[in-house]
Scaffold this active site. Structure first.
Site, short mmCIF file in Angstrom:
data_model
loop_
_atom_site.label_atom_id
_atom_site.label_comp_id
_atom_site.label_asym_id
_atom_site.label_seq_id
_atom_site.Cartn_x
_atom_site.Cartn_y
_atom_site.Cartn_z
N GLN A 126 0.80 6.42 1.16
CA GLN A 126 1.51 7.51 1.85
C GLN A 126 2.99 7.56 1.47
O GLN A 126 3.78 8.21 2.16
CB GLN A 126 1.37 7.34 3.38
CG GLN A 126 -0.05 7.43 3.89
CD GLN A 126 -0.65 8.82 3.75
OE1 GLN A 126 0.04 9.82 3.54
NE2 GLN A 126 -1.98 8.91 3.86
N LYS B 159 -3.89 11.81 -3.32
CA LYS B 159 -2.81 12.03 -2.34
C LYS B 159 -1.52 12.46 -3.03
O LYS B 159 -0.53 12.75 -2.38
CB LYS B 159 -2.57 10.77 -1.53
CG LYS B 159 -3.83 10.33 -0.77
CD LYS B 159 -3.52 9.69 0.53
CE LYS B 159 -4.72 8.94 1.04
NZ LYS B 159 -5.28 9.51 2.26
N ASP C 85 0.87 -1.17 0.00
CA ASP C 85 0.00 0.00 0.00
C ASP C 85 0.91 1.23 0.00
O ASP C 85 1.53 1.55 1.02
CB ASP C 85 -0.89 -0.02 1.24
CG ASP C 85 -1.76 1.22 1.36
OD1 ASP C 85 -1.72 2.05 0.43
OD2 ASP C 85 -2.45 1.37 2.39
N CYS D 69 -8.54 6.17 10.43
CA CYS D 69 -8.84 4.85 9.84
C CYS D 69 -7.78 3.81 10.20
O CYS D 69 -7.44 2.94 9.39
CB CYS D 69 -8.98 4.93 8.32
SG CYS D 69 -10.38 5.86 7.78
N1 PMP Z 1 -3.88 3.41 2.82
C1 PMP Z 1 -3.34 4.43 3.48
C2 PMP Z 1 -2.01 4.23 4.16
C3 PMP Z 1 -3.99 5.65 3.50
O1 PMP Z 1 -3.44 6.68 4.16
C4 PMP Z 1 -5.24 5.79 2.85
C5 PMP Z 1 -6.00 7.11 2.88
N2 PMP Z 1 -6.03 7.72 4.12
C6 PMP Z 1 -5.74 4.69 2.16
C7 PMP Z 1 -5.04 3.52 2.18
C8 PMP Z 1 -7.06 4.74 1.45
O2 PMP Z 1 -7.02 5.69 0.43
P1 PMP Z 1 -8.38 6.14 -0.28
O3 PMP Z 1 -9.32 6.53 0.80
O4 PMP Z 1 -7.95 7.28 -1.14
O5 PMP Z 1 -8.85 4.97 -1.08
#
Ligand code: PMP
Length: 406
Positions: free
Chosen positions: A203, A226, A200, A364
Site C-alpha cells: 500500500q 495495486k 510489505d 484481510c
Molecule cells: N499487504 C497489504 C498491506 C495489502 O493491502 C495486500 C492486498 N490487499 C496484500 C498484502 C496482499 O496482496 P495480494 O493479494 O495482491 O497478494
C-alpha cells in the site's frame, strides 16, 4: 505541478461508465487499481506481436519477449533504486513474495524458539505465513500492538526485540487504517539489534517514492495490480547477500543450472527463485505501468492524493454518526470508518446503488477489527484519478445511507 485529472482519467477507460444508472465512482483502489490504456495495450502487443516462452528460445520471438521482460526488471530496479537487477524477483503477488521469504528464510534461519515480530496491523498475508512456521518449526510469532489511533510505538519495539528475534515483518502503510509507519526508524532500530526487516510495500509503492537502498530494508514486497499493472504479478526485492544465502523456494524449470539424479545445482540470481514459465506478459505490462506512474510523477501523486485524503477526512468528520477508524498523524489514501448501529455491508450496498464502489468488511486484517471490537469497516481508498467531486458524492451518499439505516 498540478495534475490534469480529467486528462488523466481519459487514460483509464473503465472509469467512463454508468453503474446502476450513475457515473461510476471508484473508491476501492486499495483493493486493486484500474489500468491505463497503455498497460492494456501492452498486454495486447505482447500477445499479438511477440508472444513466446522466455529465456529458453533461440528464435526471434523468444528473444524479443525475453528482452522485454528483462527490460521491465530493469525498470523496476531503477524505480525502487535497488543496487542490481538480480535483486528483483518476480512472484505472482505480494502474498507469494512474503510466503517466499517465510519459506526460504524460515528453512535457513528459523529454528525452534526463533521469534518473528509482526505488527498488529498486518494484512493476513504477513501474519499467516509466519504462523504456518509456528506449526512447522516452532517459530514464535510476536505481536507488536498499535494504539487506538493506529500508530506503533517505537519504544515498544525496542522492548519486543529479544535475543531470539530473527526477523521483523512489517507493513509500510496499513491497508485498513492508512497509517504510514515510520519505516526508516523502524528499520534502524531493528538493524541496531541485527534483526533484518521485511517491508510489505503493497500500500506504499503506488503512493510515494521508495528507495530501498535509502531505507536499507532487507526484503520488500508488492503486487503489480495495486500499482496500475495487471493481476498475477508481484515483486520481491531482496538484498543480494540475503538472496544468495536463501535456499530456492520452488523447484522446476528455469531455477536450475543442471539437473541429474545425482544432484541438482541452482541457477544464478534472480532465476533461482523463479521456477517455471514466468508471467512474462504480466511482467512486461507491469514495466509499462511503472513507466506510466513515473510519467505522472510519484511526488505529484503523493501531493494530490494527500489533498484528496485530507478533503475526504474533513468531510467525513462532519457526519456525526460516522466514526473514523485509524486516525494516525501520517496516513496515505485510505479512509476507514464505521456507523455505529449499522453494518458496513449495508452501507456499502446502498452506496453501490449510487454507483459508488467502496469496500466493506475486515480487509484481510481481522486483528485490527478485534482491536477495535468491530465487525468491519467501510473503506474508501483513493487514487490520483479520483476527483474532489467524487468525494462530495460519497459524502452525499453516506448522508442518505445513514438516514435510511438509522
Ligand atoms: N499487504 C497489504 C498491506 C495489502 O493491502 C495486500 C492486498 N490487499 C496484500 C498484502 C496482499 O496482496 P495480494 O493479494 O495482491 O497478494
Amino acid at each position: 505541478m498540478n495534475l490534469d485529472i480529467n486528462k488523466i482519467r481519459e487514460d483509464f477507460p473503465i472509469l467512463n461508465q454508468q453503474i446502476n444508472g450513475h457515473q461510476l465512482i471508484y473508491l476501492d483502489n486499495a483493493a486493486t487499481t484500474q489500468k491505463p490504456q497503455s498497460v492494456i495495450n501492452k498486454i495486447t502487443e505482447v500477445y499479438t506481436q511477440y508472444n513466446a516462452n522466455v529465456h529458453r528460445g533461440v528464435h526471434y520471438l523468444s528473444n524479443k519477449a525475453t528482452a522485454a521482460m528483462e527490460e521491465a526488471r530493469k525498470t523496476i530496479q531503477q524505480f525502487i533504486n535497488a543496487e542490481s537487477e538480480t535483486e528483483i524477483v518476480f512472484t505472482c503477488g505480494a502474498t507469494e513474495s512474503m510466503n517466499l521469504v517465510a519459506s526460504s528464510f524460515g528453512q535457513k534461519f528459523l529454528t525452534e524458539g526463533s521469534g518473528v515480530i509482526v505488527s498488529e496491523m498486518e494484512h493476513h498475508s504477513n501474519i499467516v505465513p509466519w504462523q504456518l512456521l509456528e506449526n512447522q518449526n516452532k517459530t514464535k510469532v510476536v505481536k507488536w500492538a498499535f494504539d487506538d489511533r493506529g500508530e506503533l510505538n517505537l519504544a515498544e519495539l525496542e522492548e519486543l526485540i529479544a535475543e531470539n528475534t530473527k526477523l521483523l515483518a512489517i507493513t509500510y502503510v496499513s491497508n485498513t487504517l492508512g497509517t504510514i509507519n515510520p519505516i526508516e526508524q523502524i528499520i534502524e532500530i531493528a538493524h541496531s539489534h541485527n534483526v533484518p526487516v521485511l517491508v510489505d510495500a503493497s500500500q506504499a509503492i503506488q503512493h510515494f517514492p521508495i528507495d530501498v537502498q535509502q531505507l536499507d530494508c532487507d526484503f520488500l514486497s508488492f503486487s503489480g495490480h495495486k500499482i496500475y499493472g495487471p493481476t498475477g504479478i508481484g515483486v520481491l526485492y531482496g538484498k543480494k547477500q540475503w538472496l544468495d544465502e536463501l535456499p530456492p523456494y520452488q523447484g522446476g524449470g528455469e531455477m536450475i543450472e543442471t539437473v541429474s539424479f545425482n544432484g541438482t545445482t541452482f541457477n544464478q540470481l534472480p532465476y533461482k527463485f523463479e521456477a517455471g514459465t514466468p508471467n512474462y506478459v504480466g511482467i512486461i505490462a507491469l514495466g509499462e505501468a511503472i513507466r506510466y506512474v513515473q510519467n505522472v510523477g510519484l511526488q505529484n501523486i503523493a501531493q494530490y492524493e494527500n489533498t484528496l485524503l485530507q478533503y475526504a477526512t474533513d468531510k467525513i468528520k462532519s457526519i456525526s454518526e460516522l466514526r473514523q477508524i485509524g486516525t494516525a498523524e501520517r496516513r496515505a489514501s485510505v479512509l476507514s470508518f464505521v456507523v455505529d448501529g449499522a453494518h458496513p455491508f449495508d452501507i456499502g450496498t446502498i452506496l453501490d446503488k449510487m454507483g459508488i464502489a467502496v469496500r466493506t468488511g475486515t480487509h484481510c486484517t481481522e486483528p485490527i477489527m478485534q482491536h477495535f471490537g468491530i465487525p468491519g469497516t467501510i473503506r474508501a481508498s483513493f487514487a490520483f484519478y479520483n476527483k474532489m467531486e467524487e468525494i462530495d458524492a460519497l459524502y452525499d451518499g453516506l448522508i442518505r445511507a445513514v438516514r435510511m439505516l438509522k
